[in-house]
Each structure stands twice: as C-alpha cells, then as structure tokens.
Design a protein around this motif. Structure first.
Motif, short mmCIF file in Angstrom:
data_model
loop_
_atom_site.label_atom_id
_atom_site.label_comp_id
_atom_site.label_asym_id
_atom_site.label_seq_id
_atom_site.Cartn_x
_atom_site.Cartn_y
_atom_site.Cartn_z
N GLN A 1 0.84 -1.20 0.00
CA GLN A 1 0.00 0.00 0.00
C GLN A 1 0.87 1.25 0.00
O GLN A 1 1.86 1.31 0.72
CB GLN A 1 -0.89 0.02 1.24
CG GLN A 1 -1.81 -1.18 1.33
CD GLN A 1 -2.76 -1.06 2.51
OE1 GLN A 1 -3.52 -0.11 2.61
NE2 GLN A 1 -2.71 -2.03 3.39
N LEU B 1 -2.78 7.10 1.32
CA LEU B 1 -3.89 6.51 2.08
C LEU B 1 -4.72 7.57 2.78
O LEU B 1 -4.21 8.61 3.18
CB LEU B 1 -3.34 5.55 3.15
CG LEU B 1 -2.67 4.27 2.66
CD1 LEU B 1 -2.19 3.46 3.84
CD2 LEU B 1 -3.64 3.44 1.82
N LYS B 2 -6.02 7.29 2.91
CA LYS B 2 -6.89 8.16 3.72
C LYS B 2 -6.64 7.83 5.19
O LYS B 2 -6.08 6.77 5.50
CB LYS B 2 -8.34 7.91 3.37
CG LYS B 2 -8.67 8.25 1.94
CD LYS B 2 -10.16 8.61 1.83
CE LYS B 2 -10.51 9.11 0.46
NZ LYS B 2 -10.39 8.05 -0.56
N ARG B 3 -7.08 8.73 6.07
CA ARG B 3 -6.78 8.58 7.49
C ARG B 3 -7.19 7.20 8.02
O ARG B 3 -6.43 6.53 8.69
CB ARG B 3 -7.51 9.68 8.26
CG ARG B 3 -6.86 10.00 9.57
CD ARG B 3 -7.46 11.24 10.19
NE ARG B 3 -7.55 11.00 11.60
CZ ARG B 3 -8.62 10.55 12.22
NH1 ARG B 3 -9.71 10.32 11.52
NH2 ARG B 3 -8.60 10.33 13.49
N ARG B 4 -8.39 6.79 7.68
CA ARG B 4 -8.89 5.52 8.20
C ARG B 4 -8.05 4.33 7.71
O ARG B 4 -7.70 3.43 8.48
CB ARG B 4 -10.35 5.35 7.75
CG ARG B 4 -11.09 4.24 8.44
CD ARG B 4 -12.51 4.19 7.93
NE ARG B 4 -13.27 5.36 8.36
CZ ARG B 4 -14.02 5.39 9.48
NH1 ARG B 4 -14.08 4.32 10.23
NH2 ARG B 4 -14.70 6.45 9.82
N GLU B 5 -7.67 4.39 6.42
CA GLU B 5 -6.86 3.30 5.86
C GLU B 5 -5.46 3.30 6.48
O GLU B 5 -4.88 2.25 6.76
CB GLU B 5 -6.74 3.46 4.34
CG GLU B 5 -8.06 3.36 3.62
CD GLU B 5 -7.98 3.93 2.20
OE1 GLU B 5 -8.81 3.54 1.38
OE2 GLU B 5 -7.09 4.78 1.93
N LEU B 6 -4.96 4.51 6.70
CA LEU B 6 -3.64 4.64 7.30
C LEU B 6 -3.64 4.03 8.70
O LEU B 6 -2.73 3.29 9.08
CB LEU B 6 -3.25 6.12 7.36
CG LEU B 6 -1.88 6.45 7.94
CD1 LEU B 6 -0.78 5.84 7.09
CD2 LEU B 6 -1.68 7.95 8.05
N TYR B 7 -4.70 4.33 9.47
CA TYR B 7 -4.79 3.78 10.82
C TYR B 7 -4.89 2.26 10.77
O TYR B 7 -4.36 1.57 11.63
CB TYR B 7 -5.98 4.40 11.57
CG TYR B 7 -5.58 5.65 12.34
CD1 TYR B 7 -5.19 6.79 11.66
CD2 TYR B 7 -5.57 5.67 13.72
CE1 TYR B 7 -4.80 7.92 12.34
CE2 TYR B 7 -5.17 6.81 14.41
CZ TYR B 7 -4.80 7.94 13.71
OH TYR B 7 -4.40 9.06 14.39
N ARG B 8 -5.58 1.74 9.75
CA ARG B 8 -5.69 0.27 9.64
C ARG B 8 -4.30 -0.33 9.34
O ARG B 8 -3.92 -1.35 9.91
CB ARG B 8 -6.69 -0.10 8.55
CG ARG B 8 -7.23 -1.51 8.72
CD ARG B 8 -8.38 -1.80 7.78
NE ARG B 8 -9.48 -0.87 7.94
CZ ARG B 8 -10.11 -0.29 6.91
NH1 ARG B 8 -9.74 -0.55 5.67
NH2 ARG B 8 -11.10 0.54 7.12
N LEU B 9 -3.56 0.35 8.46
CA LEU B 9 -2.22 -0.16 8.13
C LEU B 9 -1.29 -0.09 9.34
O LEU B 9 -0.45 -0.97 9.56
CB LEU B 9 -1.64 0.65 6.96
CG LEU B 9 -0.24 0.25 6.47
CD1 LEU B 9 -0.25 -1.18 5.94
CD2 LEU B 9 0.26 1.21 5.41
N ARG B 10 -1.48 0.97 10.15
CA ARG B 10 -0.59 1.13 11.31
C ARG B 10 -0.75 0.02 12.33
O ARG B 10 0.15 -0.21 13.13
CB ARG B 10 -0.87 2.48 11.98
CG ARG B 10 -0.20 3.63 11.26
CD ARG B 10 -0.36 4.87 12.07
NE ARG B 10 0.14 6.04 11.34
CZ ARG B 10 -0.30 7.26 11.55
NH1 ARG B 10 -1.23 7.48 12.45
NH2 ARG B 10 0.20 8.27 10.87
#
Lengths: 270, 263
Positions: free
Chosen positions: A68, A73-82
C-alpha cells in the motif's frame, strides 16, 4: 524480487520549512530482514521513519508498505495499516500515567475485544519475551532507561506487527543493555517473522545483527550493502563513518568565517 | 532608517498572519474534537477519569476562594448599602453579583489556572516525550483518546464548579451579613429569593460558565497539543494558557453580558 519486499521507498523527497531534508531516497526492506539505516545525527533518519508510518507526508516520491502506498492513504486506511506496524521510540515513550502492564495492554484493549484474562496472558507473554514479566506492576518512572525501552518494545509487539521500526535503540545504554537490545531485535525479528528497520548511528551493534545496511548522508543514500560490503567500502564518507574518524568529508568544524579574521588578527591595534 | 520601518511593518504583518493562522488551526482543532468525540459515548469511563483530575481536584480552591469572595462582598456591600439605609438588600447584592458575574468569571479564572495549566502541562509533556506520537503509530487517535475526554471533562466541570462557587460565596456573604454583623436572617434570604430570577440570573450564569468551560478547555488543550516539544516550550505553553484563557473569559463575559442583560 519485488514480491517479498515489505517496505519499498522510491525517490523520496521531503522538505521542512523550505529546507530539503531528504533528496531522493530509494530503499527496500525484504520480509524477515533486519535493515539498518545509518547516518550522522540530524541527517533525516528519524524523518524517514515518520514518513514510512505516515506521520509526515513526502514532498515527492512514494513509500509503499505491504503493497500500500502510505502517502496516498486516507486517514482511516492509514490507521488500519498502522495496526500492522510497531515503533520503538528512542526513549520508550511509555505512557507515564499507566503501569508497564497497562502500557503493553493498551493496543490490545483499544483494538480488540479480547476478554480480560486473555489480555493478561498475552501481556505477560510479551513482557516475558523482553525479560520484564517481573516489572508488570511498576510505573514507567521506576524503570531504568534500558528497561523502559524493553517495556516499550513489548508494547510495540503486542499486536504482532509485520514491520517493526526502531528509532536509535542503542543510544545511551550500558554495555549489558546494549547487548540485550541487539539480541532482542534479532531474536524477535526471527521468531515473530517480522521485518525490522533500525535507525541508528551505532556501527558495531547494528552490524552485528543486521542483514542489510543503508548509509544516509546529506539526504541521499550514500552507500548500501551487507555489513561486510560496507566495511570494505572505499567511499570516503563511509570509511569516516564506519571507523569514527574525526575529520574527513564530514568536517570537524562547522562552516565559519576565517579564524584569524574572527579573532581580529592582522588588523591594526589602536 | 527606511529599512528599520520596513522591518517593523513586515514584523507586524508576520505577527498578524501567524495569529490568523493559529486561530484557524485552533478552530480546526476544536472541530476535530467535536467530530471525534463519538467514541466517548461508548467509553464514558474515559471522561469520568478526567472529571476527577479536572473537576474534583479543583473543588478545594473553588470553595476556599468563593468563601472569601462572598465574605468580602458581604463586608463591602454592607458598608455601602448602609449609607443609603438599604442594608437589608445585602442578600440581593451578594446573590446577584455572584450568580451573574463573579461566580462564572472568578470560577473560570481559577479553573484556568488550576485545571487549564494542568491539562496544558500534561498534554505538552505527552507530546514532548513522544507519547502522542506513539499513540498515533499504535493506530489510536490522540485527539479522540487524550484530547476529547479532557475537553468534555472541562465543559462538564466548569458549570458545576461555578455553581459551587456561587453557593459558597452566598454562604460567605451570609456569614458576614447575618452572623457577624447581625442583619435579619429572614430578610436576608427572602429579599434574595424574590430578587433572583431563575432565567434571567441563574440560567444566564450557567450559560456563561459553560461557555467559559468550552473556551478554557479548548485553549488549554490546544496550547498543550501545539507546544514546542521541549521543556521550555511546555513552560511557555502553560503560561499562555493562563494569559489567553483569562483574556478570553473577560472578553467573552463582556459579550455575553451585553446580550443577556441589555435593556
């Protein structure tokens, strides 16, 4: 061999306050590797970690983690990746108002609905892995620097991340803690199947445990290779850095006006 | 000479621009707090914990100060009212001053210096020691987890503290007026009861204190969140919290009073 790369960085640029910090970084970390990112202090190594975990946005280029593109990434996707990443901060960054146990349990409580007794078991296992099961009830202020970093490591691996990042894990440790830290990074990477990025300027400790080394200078990668390659390198900066020489391409003196002029020598005394 | 003027004007321009930028950033911060407060409905325990630190720990200073403020009001009010032979209105004077103005305003100033500074220092230190960063990387939003609970704790505490301030203040006035000076007990309370209106005086006082609660909490949290991550930066931010909140309380008080009590 792009398929097994967990982290891929392409032509990454970053500027802060009009000053270019990174000027075209290319870097790749394969799964299961310990990769050291080395360079002089203040050379943008920590910035690079913050770009990888999406806390900073690059001015140009791309950071790809697990396929990815982090900077898109959007905030929500970024948080999921984190949730698949862990980071060990230089001084631990433990939550000072929570016990060691609660610190390690933090992510489990925030991100999972596991029952309390299971969380307890998981926390004790993580603490056991870093040798601090006996410190579960202590507050961060009661820990030594090395212990705080180990507790923080237990917290970072609570959700079994795929990517672990270490920001200067060896700085300011006594010889025993130093050996423990190096050993832990290697052992956890191997046993948990993680990929580790170690930002450091400690040559001996990191060479002993890492598979691949990137050396940064002036915002670019000055050299890369296995520790053996780097030790054999003829590049002047790399030699100066690896051997810890005082003068070389990185001068001892900060740029300044002429010394004699600054002292007023050669001017007529009144 | 000209270059000095040029620099001076440029400096003013830069400060104005920075001020506007900070105001915009603070507004976005405020909106972000409101948008990310949803989780707290699911986890009210987070707010309860902060209510203790922000509210309960401020109770002592509020009670002690208000008792003295009320006693001073009683003494000063009696001395002035006596001149016009209307010392029986002391209860009215004390109650109206406290419900309308002194309760919300002085409680607000005390709250800013007791709880506001504590919030700024705590959040600022969390930033300095990278705890907020660590939280972000653990995929937990610091605004939702750290900032929002403290904000709502402040907003809830402030009207309650102001009410305590007013009540204890009135009791202080009673101590001086009735117990010490010897005014008539019944007159003191009955005059107060007939003069103080629920909507006009009490409700407006509560609204004021709630507005101050929002202002102080946002300012304190913003200063902590925006502090330079150094010891000096946190110290400066803490000072700014007191200065900015105090000015905000007094400024807002004027605006609110103008709307509430005109005509």
């Amino acid at each position: 061999m792009t398929d097994d790369a967990l982290v891929e960085i392409e032509d990454l640029h970053f500027a802060y306050g009009g000053k270019a910090v990174l000027q075209g970084i290319n870097l790749r970390a394969r799964r299961g590797q310990v990769v050291a990112i080395m360079g002089a202090s203040g050379g943008g190594k920590t910035t690079l970690l913050r770009l990888i975990c999406g806390q900073l946005r690059p001015t140009a280029g791309r950071v790809r983690v697990a396929g990815q593109v982090v900077n898109e990434l959007k905030r929500r996707e970024l948080y999921r990746l984190r949730r698949r990443m862990g980071m060990l901060f230089q001084f631990g960054a433990l939550f000072t108002d929570m016990s060691v146990f609660d610190n390690v349990a933090f992510q489990l409580r925030e991100h999972t609905d596991l029952p309390a007794d299971m969380i307890r078991d998981l926390v004790l296992m993580k603490l056991h892995a870093v040798g601090l099961r006996g410190a579960a009830g202590l507050m961060p202020a009661q820990l030594s620097g090395g212990m705080a970093r180990r507790a923080s490591l237990a917290r970072a691996i609570a959700l079994d991340p795929e990517l672990m990042m270490y920001d200067e894990p060896f700085t300011g440790l006594d010889p025993i803690s130093l050996a423990v830290a190096g050993n832990l990074i290697r052992r956890l990477t191997d046993t948990l199947g993680m990929t580790s990025l170690v930002v450091t300027h400690d040559v001996q400790e990191s060479f002993a445990i890492c598979d691949y080394v990137y050396i940064m200078a002036n915002g670019v990668i000055a050299a890369e290779g296995t520790p053996a390659d780097i030790e054999k390198s003829d590049l002047p900066f790399v030699r100066q850095f690896v051997r810890g020489e005082i003068d070389g391409p990185v001068p001892f003196h900060m740029p300044a006006p002429d010394y004699a002029d600054d002292l007023g020598l050669g001017q007529a005394h009144v | 000479m000209f270059s000095a003027i040029y620099r001076g004007v440029g400096g003013i321009g830069r400060r104005v621009r920075e001020g506007v930028w900070t105001l915009g950033y603070a507004t976005r911060f405020f909106v972000a707090i409101l948008l990310r407060s949803g989780d707290l409905l699911r986890r009210p325990g987070l707010v309860l914990r902060e209510l203790y630190y922000v509210g309960v720990l401020s109770v002592i200073i509020i009670l002690v100060s208000s008792l003295f403020v009320g006693m001073v009001l009683g003494l000063q009010g009696y001395e002035t009212l006596k001149i016009y032979g209307s010392d029986s209105a002391l209860g009215v004077l004390v109650a109206l001053s406290l419900t309308r103005e002194l309760g919300p305003v002085v409680a607000g100033l005390l709250f800013a210096s007791r709880a506001g500074t504590a919030i700024t220092a705590e959040v600022g230190l969390m930033k300095t020691t990278e705890q907020l960063s660590a939280m972000e990387i653990m995929a937990v939003d610091p605004i939702a987890r750290v900032v929002a609970p403290r904000f709502w704790a402040g907003v809830i505490s402030m009207p309650l503290l102001a009410a305590m301030f007013t009540a204890t203040g009135i009791f202080g006035g009673y101590l001086v007026g009735v117990v010490l000076i010897g005014l008539d007990d019944g007159t003191f309370w009955s005059q107060m009861q007939s003069a103080v209106e629920w909507h006009h005086d009490v409700l407006n006082g509560i609204i004021k204190s709630a507005v101050f609660g929002v202002a102080i909490s946002v300012i304190a949290l913003f200063e902590g969140f925006d502090a330079q991550p150094t010891a000096e930066g946190v110290a400066l931010a803490t000072t700014r919290t007191v200065v900015v909140s105090s000015l905000a309380i007094l400024g807002l008080d004027f605006v609110l009073t103008a709307f509430m009590f005109k005509g």
